[in-house]
Scaffold this active site. Structure first.
Site, PDB file in Angstrom:
ATOM      1  CG  ASP A 150      -5.004   0.109  -2.544  1.00  0.00           C
ATOM      2  OD1 ASP A 150      -4.204  -0.740  -2.117  1.00  0.00           O
ATOM      3  OD2 ASP A 150      -4.690   1.047  -3.310  1.00  0.00           O
ATOM      4  CE1 TYR A 190      -6.398  -2.608  -9.934  1.00  0.00           C
ATOM      5  CE2 TYR A 190      -4.490  -3.196 -11.261  1.00  0.00           C
ATOM      6  CZ  TYR A 190      -5.249  -3.338 -10.114  1.00  0.00           C
ATOM      7  OH  TYR A 190      -4.856  -4.232  -9.145  1.00  0.00           O
TER       8      TYR A 190
END
Length: 259
Positions: free
Chosen positions: A52, A110
């Site tokens: 993102d 992540y």
């Protein structure tokens, strides 16, 4: 024709994510521009996945086909001299023509950073979410454990998700707290590192999980509520989407014979 595999680190602060968009400045745009400047080829790269806007990455893999005969050991330096300083190619090697960075990825990890100290760190402010109010970290760890396994993660997916299936597998999770910057005698909680490893992730999935865990840490819901939120398959049941700057793609793993 050669298939080149590379890894790139980037600070995503000033970019609109990795993948090229009709309007926006992306990591892919910058990499393709640098390759074109180096080789004259107007090619498209294939990445291990999207990130993102505002999200960072350590060693995000990508590959591309090229007819250039530039020796492999020269690629990183040659590209880095043509890239902005917040994008750095760190590895390059030649792989079989069949290799595909996205389809070949087996595990992705992540990391999300929360600065739990009373005051923000001006040197790390672009990579941390600052949360000066006390968090119940053990409760957050307990809540995080509920996402391990294969589940329908609709509750933790963006409402804009276009995926036909929201079933994903989370292999492992853990949290670490770095208290090295805590002031003696203060209410500082340190920097909370959360790692989530899975087969793949939906749009905003990690950030929604983190927003929900922050709710747990603030006492707005209980750790075991995470299991009920997951089972609800309803985005409205989960917490807010945590801000992007705390998130980084940490690692992508491939099978031993993949490249």
């Amino acid at each position: 024709m050669r298939n080149l595999f590379m890894k790139v680190n980037y600070d995503g602060t000033h970019y609109d994510g990795f993948q090229t968009q009709p309007k926006g400045n992306t990591i892919q745009d910058q990499l393709e521009k640098a390759i074109h400047h180096l080789t004259g080829e107007g090619l498209k790269i294939t990445a291990s996945g999207r990130t993102d806007a505002g999200v960072h990455a350590y060693g995000q893999p990508f590959n591309f086909l090229t007819s250039s005969r530039i020796p492999i050991e020269r690629w990183c330096l040659a590209l880095n001299t043509r890239l902005p300083q917040d994008i750095v190619v760190t590895e390059a090697c030649e792989v079989p023509l069949s290799f595909h960075s996205r389809r070949g990825a087996k595990r992705k990890t992540y990391r999300y950073l929360i600065n739990g100290n009373r005051f923000p760190d001006p040197f790390q402010r672009r990579w941390q979410y600052h949360h000066p109010v006390a968090l119940n970290i053990p409760a957050m760890e307990q809540g995080l454990a509920h996402v391990i396994g294969t589940h329908d993660f609709t509750s933790f997916a963006s409402r804009r998700s276009t995926k036909t299936s929201h079933v994903r597998t989370i292999f492992e999770t853990h949290m670490e707290v770095d208290r090295s910057m805590c002031r003696p005698g203060s209410s500082d909680q340190g920097v909370i590192h959360t790692y989530i490893t899975g087969s793949g992730f939906l749009q905003h999935m990690v950030r929604i999980i983190m927003g929900t865990l922050i709710n747990v840490g603030e006492g707005k819901c209980q750790a075991d509520d995470v299991a009920h939120i997951l089972a609800a398959c309803d985005r409205a049941a989960a917490g807010p989407t945590a801000i992007a700057k705390g998130l980084a793609l940490w690692n992508v793993e491939y099978g031993e014979t993949e490249k």
